[in-house]
Design a protein around this motif. Sequence first.
Motif, PDB file in Angstrom:
ATOM      1  N   ASN A   1       5.480  10.817   1.459  1.00  0.00           N
ATOM      2  CA  ASN A   1       5.115   9.534   0.843  1.00  0.00           C
ATOM      3  C   ASN A   1       5.324   8.432   1.874  1.00  0.00           C
ATOM      4  O   ASN A   1       6.307   8.456   2.629  1.00  0.00           O
ATOM      5  CB  ASN A   1       5.993   9.264  -0.378  1.00  0.00           C
ATOM      6  CG  ASN A   1       5.842  10.317  -1.446  1.00  0.00           C
ATOM      7  OD1 ASN A   1       4.754  10.522  -1.966  1.00  0.00           O
ATOM      8  ND2 ASN A   1       6.934  10.999  -1.770  1.00  0.00           N
ATOM      9  N   MET A   2       4.441   7.463   1.892  1.00  0.00           N
ATOM     10  CA  MET A   2       4.519   6.409   2.906  1.00  0.00           C
ATOM     11  C   MET A   2       4.112   5.075   2.290  1.00  0.00           C
ATOM     12  O   MET A   2       3.218   5.027   1.438  1.00  0.00           O
ATOM     13  CB  MET A   2       3.607   6.748   4.087  1.00  0.00           C
ATOM     14  CG  MET A   2       3.820   5.900   5.323  1.00  0.00           C
ATOM     15  SD  MET A   2       2.816   6.463   6.751  1.00  0.00           S
ATOM     16  CE  MET A   2       3.735   7.915   7.268  1.00  0.00           C
ATOM     17  N   VAL A   3       4.790   4.003   2.709  1.00  0.00           N
ATOM     18  CA  VAL A   3       4.545   2.679   2.140  1.00  0.00           C
ATOM     19  C   VAL A   3       4.481   1.630   3.244  1.00  0.00           C
ATOM     20  O   VAL A   3       5.254   1.671   4.203  1.00  0.00           O
ATOM     21  CB  VAL A   3       5.658   2.278   1.142  1.00  0.00           C
ATOM     22  CG1 VAL A   3       5.272   0.990   0.411  1.00  0.00           C
ATOM     23  CG2 VAL A   3       5.946   3.385   0.149  1.00  0.00           C
ATOM     24  N   ALA A   4       3.573   0.688   3.076  1.00  0.00           N
ATOM     25  CA  ALA A   4       3.530  -0.531   3.892  1.00  0.00           C
ATOM     26  C   ALA A   4       3.602  -1.714   2.940  1.00  0.00           C
ATOM     27  O   ALA A   4       2.810  -1.797   1.992  1.00  0.00           O
ATOM     28  CB  ALA A   4       2.260  -0.596   4.719  1.00  0.00           C
ATOM     29  N   LEU A   5       4.547  -2.604   3.164  1.00  0.00           N
ATOM     30  CA  LEU A   5       4.743  -3.775   2.303  1.00  0.00           C
ATOM     31  C   LEU A   5       4.837  -5.016   3.173  1.00  0.00           C
ATOM     32  O   LEU A   5       5.600  -5.060   4.143  1.00  0.00           O
ATOM     33  CB  LEU A   5       6.033  -3.625   1.482  1.00  0.00           C
ATOM     34  CG  LEU A   5       6.600  -4.874   0.812  1.00  0.00           C
ATOM     35  CD1 LEU A   5       5.646  -5.432  -0.231  1.00  0.00           C
ATOM     36  CD2 LEU A   5       7.955  -4.580   0.177  1.00  0.00           C
ATOM     37  N   THR A   6       4.051  -6.029   2.829  1.00  0.00           N
ATOM     38  CA  THR A   6       4.166  -7.331   3.475  1.00  0.00           C
ATOM     39  C   THR A   6       4.265  -8.388   2.393  1.00  0.00           C
ATOM     40  O   THR A   6       3.430  -8.424   1.486  1.00  0.00           O
ATOM     41  CB  THR A   6       2.941  -7.632   4.359  1.00  0.00           C
ATOM     42  OG1 THR A   6       2.725  -6.547   5.257  1.00  0.00           O
ATOM     43  CG2 THR A   6       3.170  -8.906   5.171  1.00  0.00           C
TER      44      THR A   6
ATOM     45  N   VAL B   1       0.857  -1.183   0.000  1.00  0.00           N
ATOM     46  CA  VAL B   1       0.000   0.000   0.000  1.00  0.00           C
ATOM     47  C   VAL B   1       0.892   1.230   0.000  1.00  0.00           C
ATOM     48  O   VAL B   1       1.832   1.321   0.807  1.00  0.00           O
ATOM     49  CB  VAL B   1      -0.943   0.022   1.217  1.00  0.00           C
ATOM     50  CG1 VAL B   1      -1.788   1.300   1.220  1.00  0.00           C
ATOM     51  CG2 VAL B   1      -1.841  -1.202   1.226  1.00  0.00           C
ATOM     52  N   ILE B   2       0.620   2.153  -0.902  1.00  0.00           N
ATOM     53  CA  ILE B   2       1.454   3.343  -1.096  1.00  0.00           C
ATOM     54  C   ILE B   2       0.592   4.588  -0.950  1.00  0.00           C
ATOM     55  O   ILE B   2      -0.487   4.681  -1.557  1.00  0.00           O
ATOM     56  CB  ILE B   2       2.101   3.343  -2.495  1.00  0.00           C
ATOM     57  CG1 ILE B   2       2.918   2.069  -2.719  1.00  0.00           C
ATOM     58  CG2 ILE B   2       2.967   4.588  -2.697  1.00  0.00           C
ATOM     59  CD1 ILE B   2       3.368   1.885  -4.177  1.00  0.00           C
ATOM     60  N   TRP B   3       1.052   5.552  -0.155  1.00  0.00           N
ATOM     61  CA  TRP B   3       0.430   6.875  -0.107  1.00  0.00           C
ATOM     62  C   TRP B   3       1.312   7.846  -0.900  1.00  0.00           C
ATOM     63  O   TRP B   3       2.492   8.005  -0.608  1.00  0.00           O
ATOM     64  CB  TRP B   3       0.272   7.377   1.325  1.00  0.00           C
ATOM     65  CG  TRP B   3      -0.249   8.793   1.383  1.00  0.00           C
ATOM     66  CD1 TRP B   3       0.461   9.914   1.666  1.00  0.00           C
ATOM     67  CD2 TRP B   3      -1.596   9.220   1.128  1.00  0.00           C
ATOM     68  NE1 TRP B   3      -0.349  11.015   1.610  1.00  0.00           N
ATOM     69  CE2 TRP B   3      -1.622  10.629   1.278  1.00  0.00           C
ATOM     70  CE3 TRP B   3      -2.769   8.557   0.787  1.00  0.00           C
ATOM     71  CZ2 TRP B   3      -2.782  11.381   1.108  1.00  0.00           C
ATOM     72  CZ3 TRP B   3      -3.932   9.313   0.619  1.00  0.00           C
ATOM     73  CH2 TRP B   3      -3.936  10.690   0.770  1.00  0.00           C
ATOM     74  N   LEU B   4       0.718   8.433  -1.930  1.00  0.00           N
ATOM     75  CA  LEU B   4       1.412   9.391  -2.786  1.00  0.00           C
ATOM     76  C   LEU B   4       1.066  10.791  -2.306  1.00  0.00           C
ATOM     77  O   LEU B   4      -0.060  11.284  -2.503  1.00  0.00           O
ATOM     78  CB  LEU B   4       0.999   9.189  -4.239  1.00  0.00           C
ATOM     79  CG  LEU B   4       1.285   7.779  -4.792  1.00  0.00           C
ATOM     80  CD1 LEU B   4       0.605   7.576  -6.136  1.00  0.00           C
ATOM     81  CD2 LEU B   4       2.797   7.550  -4.913  1.00  0.00           C
TER      82      LEU B   4
END
Length: 549
Positions: A358-363, A76-79
């Motif tokens: 910008n913020m990212v969550a990766l699993t 999930v990426i916040w642009l």
Amino acid sequence: MISNTLHADIDNWTLTTPAARSTRGVVASQHRVAARAGAAQLDAGGNAIDAIVATAYALNAVEPWMCGLGGAGFMVIWLAKEKRAVALDFQGTLPGGIRLEDYPVDPERPRTPMGFPGVIDNANIEGYRSITVPGAVAGLDHALSRFGSRSRREVMTPAIQLAERGLFVDWFTSLQIGVCARTLARDPVSAAIYLPGGHPATPESRLKIPRLAETLDDIAEGGAESFYRGALAEKIVADLQAGGSRISCDDFAAYEVFEYAPMAAEHRGYTLYTPGEVSGGLRQREMLAHTLKAMPTPPETPTAESWLAYAEALEACWRQHKIRNGVLAPTDGHTDGHTDGENGACTSSMSSVDAEGNMVALTYTLLNRFGSGVTLPSTGMLMNDSVSYFDPRPGYPTTMAGGKRINSSNMCPTVAVKADEARFSVGASGGNLIMPAVTQVAALMMDFDMSVETAVHHPRLDASFRGSIRVDPRFDPATLSRLGERFALEIAQQTVFPKLYACVSAVARDPLSGECTGLNDPTQPVGGGAAPAPFEIESLGDAGPVVRP
């Protein structure tokens, strides 16, 4: 009431972990060296997407048992400039030629981590026939090309350097190998790497994974195109078929990443973005809705009633999930008793944020620790065992079928936004433990205005409609007593192994000061956050002899 006691007060230390802080961004990961690889991208002028992709690739070399090129997952990426969120689904797919008769149910075997029946010879969780087409390379390449700012070569250089250096074995690595020694021993390539001399690799040595550095270098050069439709694809498929997999070149060539608007959940002025119904996101949204109804106005700090509301909300959303997946009848008012896959044994989660917001969550994951146990001889790739995501019985929503994509996962990478600013990102590893842990950390931050550092260190409980709930003995007596009035309790201390409350990675950003904070779960001795700095392979140390297969 207290039904039994597990791991209560057996370790006589208090677990804490430091947070990384910077106004230039931070990265949090289950391995601090991988987090440093990601933070180096921020130091070089890259963004949060560059950082997360660098971290994910670096984990192939420092945490190969949890995730890697042979895995799959969600992002999930916040642009920040566009003020919008994007979700990427790069879950694995079954071979087009898969056959149910290859997976005859064996009632004597335990269930898979997803709650489905075991099969003869563990064919759905070990060995070549447990492998799905991996989506990791497609997902990482898609994210970088669409939203990153640096070249693939620049972002992957730390991972290549780490693979060339070899995996440094500490006590935690020896533990991971030892837990899975039986599975690794089934595959001659994996056994040669991780079980030198027939025993788990010992601390102070380094393991060289043959051809992993070369494979990473090939991906840096040719990207997903080579991996799925070029020379790399041919090598990978040849190895798979030689081992008995039904995966074909056509299966690889047909693989695609899904990019879409993520699921949104509103909670106390925040919008939480997750990958949606195929992830743990729907359960998260349901849990928060139950909590909001039970606790419309939260107290200043969590009380016994607050934790009762969280526990009841988790029980309710897990019951619905089990009904949707066909492992529980809609009229069944009691649990199926399933507890497999609840020791935090799988998956890796990471988060990043940059100075622009910008913020990212990766699993992403191999599913079980060390996945299928198979290392492909031509590429050094450790492969997933994601066939166990599917039901080997006909007629169920998740029944195996040719080309079918994984459509039910516990992974729950989450980005929380308030007033068009990304405030925090959180994800976790740990199978069934993931969604409860991620959602509790998020709820503590939203309901009680906790900092990310305080929320990650706070005691947690685990509930998944299994007949009892697990609670940390650090809870106050009033909370334990109130929970015990409603549930059978398992009093279980938070430990390094087994991880009974998942392994959380999280970052946060204060939109006023711009300060970013990142940390990993206190139970993960090798995890951590990292602030921007150059990545220098020499500074990592090089102790111990190299063990080559």
